[in-house]
Write a protein that holds these residues in place. Sequence first.
Motif, PDB file in Angstrom:
ATOM      1  N   VAL A 147       0.861  -1.199   0.000  1.00  0.00           N
ATOM      2  CA  VAL A 147       0.000   0.000   0.000  1.00  0.00           C
ATOM      3  C   VAL A 147       0.896   1.248   0.000  1.00  0.00           C
ATOM      4  O   VAL A 147       1.099   1.886   1.029  1.00  0.00           O
ATOM      5  N   PRO A 148       1.474   1.606  -1.140  1.00  0.00           N
ATOM      6  CA  PRO A 148       2.406   2.735  -1.199  1.00  0.00           C
ATOM      7  C   PRO A 148       1.823   4.037  -0.661  1.00  0.00           C
ATOM      8  O   PRO A 148       2.537   4.834  -0.040  1.00  0.00           O
ATOM      9  N   ALA A 149       0.521   4.256  -0.867  1.00  0.00           N
ATOM     10  CA  ALA A 149      -0.100   5.511  -0.442  1.00  0.00           C
ATOM     11  C   ALA A 149      -0.035   5.717   1.067  1.00  0.00           C
ATOM     12  O   ALA A 149      -0.115   6.853   1.555  1.00  0.00           O
ATOM     13  N   ALA A 150       0.145   4.633   1.821  1.00  0.00           N
ATOM     14  CA  ALA A 150       0.177   4.743   3.282  1.00  0.00           C
ATOM     15  C   ALA A 150       1.442   5.432   3.786  1.00  0.00           C
ATOM     16  O   ALA A 150       1.458   5.954   4.910  1.00  0.00           O
ATOM     17  N   LEU A 151       2.516   5.448   2.969  1.00  0.00           N
ATOM     18  CA  LEU A 151       3.781   6.002   3.446  1.00  0.00           C
ATOM     19  C   LEU A 151       4.401   7.039   2.509  1.00  0.00           C
ATOM     20  O   LEU A 151       5.501   7.523   2.780  1.00  0.00           O
ATOM     21  N   THR A 152       3.714   7.379   1.442  1.00  0.00           N
ATOM     22  CA  THR A 152       4.290   8.370   0.524  1.00  0.00           C
ATOM     23  C   THR A 152       4.419   9.753   1.162  1.00  0.00           C
ATOM     24  O   THR A 152       5.242  10.559   0.721  1.00  0.00           O
ATOM     25  N   TRP A 153       3.644  10.030   2.214  1.00  0.00           N
ATOM     26  CA  TRP A 153       3.706  11.336   2.886  1.00  0.00           C
ATOM     27  C   TRP A 153       5.080  11.596   3.496  1.00  0.00           C
ATOM     28  O   TRP A 153       5.481  12.757   3.715  1.00  0.00           O
ATOM     29  N   VAL A 154       5.835  10.535   3.765  1.00  0.00           N
ATOM     30  CA  VAL A 154       7.157  10.684   4.363  1.00  0.00           C
ATOM     31  C   VAL A 154       8.094  11.468   3.440  1.00  0.00           C
ATOM     32  O   VAL A 154       9.027  12.130   3.896  1.00  0.00           O
ATOM     33  N   LEU A 209      10.147   4.494   9.145  1.00  0.00           N
ATOM     34  CA  LEU A 209       9.336   5.360   8.289  1.00  0.00           C
ATOM     35  C   LEU A 209      10.134   5.855   7.086  1.00  0.00           C
ATOM     36  O   LEU A 209       9.616   5.915   5.964  1.00  0.00           O
ATOM     37  N   ILE A 210      11.393   6.213   7.319  1.00  0.00           N
ATOM     38  CA  ILE A 210      12.242   6.664   6.215  1.00  0.00           C
ATOM     39  C   ILE A 210      12.355   5.580   5.152  1.00  0.00           C
ATOM     40  O   ILE A 210      12.169   5.826   3.951  1.00  0.00           O
ATOM     41  N   CYS A 211      12.650   4.371   5.596  1.00  0.00           N
ATOM     42  CA  CYS A 211      12.818   3.264   4.646  1.00  0.00           C
ATOM     43  C   CYS A 211      11.513   2.953   3.921  1.00  0.00           C
ATOM     44  O   CYS A 211      11.492   2.758   2.708  1.00  0.00           O
ATOM     45  N   GLY A 212      10.419   2.928   4.675  1.00  0.00           N
ATOM     46  CA  GLY A 212       9.122   2.667   4.067  1.00  0.00           C
ATOM     47  C   GLY A 212       8.723   3.745   3.083  1.00  0.00           C
ATOM     48  O   GLY A 212       8.170   3.455   2.007  1.00  0.00           O
ATOM     49  N   GLY A 213       9.012   5.005   3.414  1.00  0.00           N
ATOM     50  CA  GLY A 213       8.672   6.105   2.522  1.00  0.00           C
ATOM     51  C   GLY A 213       9.418   6.034   1.205  1.00  0.00           C
ATOM     52  O   GLY A 213       8.842   6.266   0.132  1.00  0.00           O
ATOM     53  N   VAL A 214      10.698   5.689   1.272  1.00  0.00           N
ATOM     54  CA  VAL A 214      11.489   5.601   0.042  1.00  0.00           C
ATOM     55  C   VAL A 214      11.036   4.419  -0.812  1.00  0.00           C
ATOM     56  O   VAL A 214      10.944   4.523  -2.039  1.00  0.00           O
ATOM     57  N   VAL A 215      10.744   3.288  -0.165  1.00  0.00           N
ATOM     58  CA  VAL A 215      10.238   2.137  -0.919  1.00  0.00           C
ATOM     59  C   VAL A 215       8.918   2.484  -1.586  1.00  0.00           C
ATOM     60  O   VAL A 215       8.679   2.162  -2.755  1.00  0.00           O
ATOM     61  N   ALA A 216       8.027   3.168  -0.853  1.00  0.00           N
ATOM     62  CA  ALA A 216       6.730   3.557  -1.405  1.00  0.00           C
ATOM     63  C   ALA A 216       6.888   4.481  -2.605  1.00  0.00           C
ATOM     64  O   ALA A 216       6.162   4.369  -3.600  1.00  0.00           O
ATOM     65  N   GLN A 217       7.858   5.379  -2.524  1.00  0.00           N
ATOM     66  CA  GLN A 217       8.076   6.331  -3.608  1.00  0.00           C
ATOM     67  C   GLN A 217       8.611   5.652  -4.862  1.00  0.00           C
ATOM     68  O   GLN A 217       8.296   6.055  -5.983  1.00  0.00           O
ATOM     69  N   ASN A 218       9.395   4.593  -4.676  1.00  0.00           N
ATOM     70  CA  ASN A 218      10.097   3.998  -5.805  1.00  0.00           C
ATOM     71  C   ASN A 218       9.521   2.686  -6.318  1.00  0.00           C
ATOM     72  O   ASN A 218       9.958   2.197  -7.349  1.00  0.00           O
ATOM     73  N   VAL A 219       8.560   2.120  -5.596  1.00  0.00           N
ATOM     74  CA  VAL A 219       8.079   0.800  -5.999  1.00  0.00           C
ATOM     75  C   VAL A 219       7.489   0.816  -7.402  1.00  0.00           C
ATOM     76  O   VAL A 219       7.761  -0.076  -8.213  1.00  0.00           O
ATOM     77  N   SER A 220       6.726   1.853  -7.732  1.00  0.00           N
ATOM     78  CA  SER A 220       6.143   1.913  -9.071  1.00  0.00           C
ATOM     79  C   SER A 220       7.199   2.191 -10.129  1.00  0.00           C
ATOM     80  O   SER A 220       7.143   1.665 -11.241  1.00  0.00           O
ATOM     81  N   SER A 221       8.205   3.001  -9.751  1.00  0.00           N
ATOM     82  CA  SER A 221       9.283   3.314 -10.700  1.00  0.00           C
ATOM     83  C   SER A 221      10.093   2.076 -11.035  1.00  0.00           C
ATOM     84  O   SER A 221      10.455   1.830 -12.182  1.00  0.00           O
ATOM     85  N   VAL A 222      10.389   1.279 -10.006  1.00  0.00           N
ATOM     86  CA  VAL A 222      11.186   0.075 -10.226  1.00  0.00           C
ATOM     87  C   VAL A 222      10.468  -0.883 -11.159  1.00  0.00           C
ATOM     88  O   VAL A 222      11.067  -1.477 -12.060  1.00  0.00           O
ATOM     89  N   LEU A 223       9.172  -1.019 -10.969  1.00  0.00           N
ATOM     90  CA  LEU A 223       8.412  -1.978 -11.759  1.00  0.00           C
ATOM     91  C   LEU A 223       8.183  -1.516 -13.191  1.00  0.00           C
ATOM     92  O   LEU A 223       7.777  -2.295 -14.034  1.00  0.00           O
ATOM     93  N   SER A 224       8.428  -0.231 -13.434  1.00  0.00           N
ATOM     94  CA  SER A 224       8.156   0.282 -14.770  1.00  0.00           C
ATOM     95  C   SER A 224       9.404   0.646 -15.567  1.00  0.00           C
ATOM     96  O   SER A 224       9.322   0.934 -16.753  1.00  0.00           O
ATOM     97  N   VAL A 225      10.570   0.650 -14.923  1.00  0.00           N
ATOM     98  CA  VAL A 225      11.796   1.050 -15.620  1.00  0.00           C
ATOM     99  C   VAL A 225      12.108   0.086 -16.757  1.00  0.00           C
ATOM    100  O   VAL A 225      12.351  -1.093 -16.537  1.00  0.00           O
ATOM    101  N   GLY A 226      12.100   0.586 -17.945  1.00  0.00           N
ATOM    102  CA  GLY A 226      12.456  -0.206 -19.119  1.00  0.00           C
ATOM    103  C   GLY A 226      11.567  -1.416 -19.336  1.00  0.00           C
ATOM    104  O   GLY A 226      11.915  -2.314 -20.081  1.00  0.00           O
ATOM    105  N   GLY A 227      10.422  -1.477 -18.640  1.00  0.00           N
ATOM    106  CA  GLY A 227       9.546  -2.621 -18.765  1.00  0.00           C
ATOM    107  C   GLY A 227      10.136  -3.892 -18.197  1.00  0.00           C
ATOM    108  O   GLY A 227       9.658  -4.984 -18.440  1.00  0.00           O
ATOM    109  N   ALA A 228      11.216  -3.753 -17.415  1.00  0.00           N
ATOM    110  CA  ALA A 228      11.909  -4.940 -16.886  1.00  0.00           C
ATOM    111  C   ALA A 228      11.985  -4.909 -15.374  1.00  0.00           C
ATOM    112  O   ALA A 228      12.953  -5.367 -14.781  1.00  0.00           O
ATOM    113  N   GLY A 229      10.972  -4.352 -14.752  1.00  0.00           N
ATOM    114  CA  GLY A 229      10.985  -4.204 -13.299  1.00  0.00           C
ATOM    115  C   GLY A 229      11.071  -5.521 -12.563  1.00  0.00           C
ATOM    116  O   GLY A 229      11.752  -5.633 -11.549  1.00  0.00           O
ATOM    117  N   THR A 230      10.378  -6.537 -13.089  1.00  0.00           N
ATOM    118  CA  THR A 230      10.397  -7.829 -12.403  1.00  0.00           C
ATOM    119  C   THR A 230      11.789  -8.450 -12.401  1.00  0.00           C
ATOM    120  O   THR A 230      12.116  -9.239 -11.519  1.00  0.00           O
TER     121      THR A 230
END
Length: 365
Positions: free
Chosen positions: A62-69, A247-268
């Motif tokens: 649930v990225p939205a829960a920690l993006t406020w960080v 919270l710091i770690c969770g916030g950064v993961v929340a911010q980047n989870v969508s980016s990681v999965l979409s970078v170059g279409g090879a996130g997985t």
Amino acid sequence: RSSLLSLSLSSANDDEDTDSVSTEGKANPKPTKSNRLDQLLSQLTSAFPFFVLGSAVLATRVPAALTWVNSGNLISLMLATVMLGTGMTLQKKDFSDVFVNNPVSVPVGTLCQFLIMPLTAFAIGRSLLLRKDPVAGPALFLGLTLVGCSPGGTASNLVSLIAGADVALSVLLTTCSTILASAVTPLLVKTLVGSTVSVSGKALCAATAQVVLLPVLLGVLINEKAPGLAKTLSRFTPFASVVLVSLICGGVVAQNVSSVLSVGGAGTKLLPKIIGSVLLLHSIGFFMGYMVPRMGLGYPERTSRTISIEVGMQNSALAVVLARAIGAHPLASLPGALSATAHSCLGSILAALWRLGDSRKKDTA
């Protein structure tokens, strides 16, 4: 970080006092509310790996829960608060003692911190991250190098206590690495990745001083001028540090989870490489941090365990803040966020194994 130690030691002292009363034939006093609170805070602080892991899982689900960080400079303020709490457990004498106590093991441990992890991060980053993706590679390479160049994990003192290591040496190495990080970390990062990724050495120095050196010095000043206030606050700062780092770690993961999965279409394919790189970095850190002093220099077991823990556990939150402060790609913060979960879990497991081994030796003795 030293506040983690002070809380654990205070709890241990409380137990010893209770035992001494019992041996004199007096009734054991009922635990006061203050003692119960200290015990609860100590137990919660010991659960540091679970808080970090839970925060990372929540951020993934649930990225939205920690993006406020990630709002404004909130992450930098959180880390500065952690460092302020650390400073309030230190005195001027602690800094001078670095050059008096353990005169050989302190410089050796410090050199291990600033050589083993940076070079290992550089090698792993170039091999597994930089060449795998032309878009995300440079950012992830920078992020992993920042982790390797940021010594001093927030829970190393507590892990040293659990592992039966030399806690006093752990505190000295914590103090020494914190002081040197303000100058050495930017220099190492600039040297290792400067030719590959554009990094401002001036920005790194400024960011490190703001979130590490100044808060620690302010904490020392508070401890010197208002020791009563510092002692009171230090009861709560260990668990507060656990929450803030999580919270710091969770916030950064929340911010980047969508980016990681979409970078170059090879996130997985990319995410397992990042996780594997971080785990490999810390595993080598723990291993080499033990083998160099133990097998290479013939140091005692307790000293070798301490250096291993100090080398393997990095200041991951600092790596995250530095990546953000120098305006790096958001993905550069991800290795730091994953690092906090990795080194906390690995360090706790290693400490438990050492403690179990010691118990078995006592049973067979």
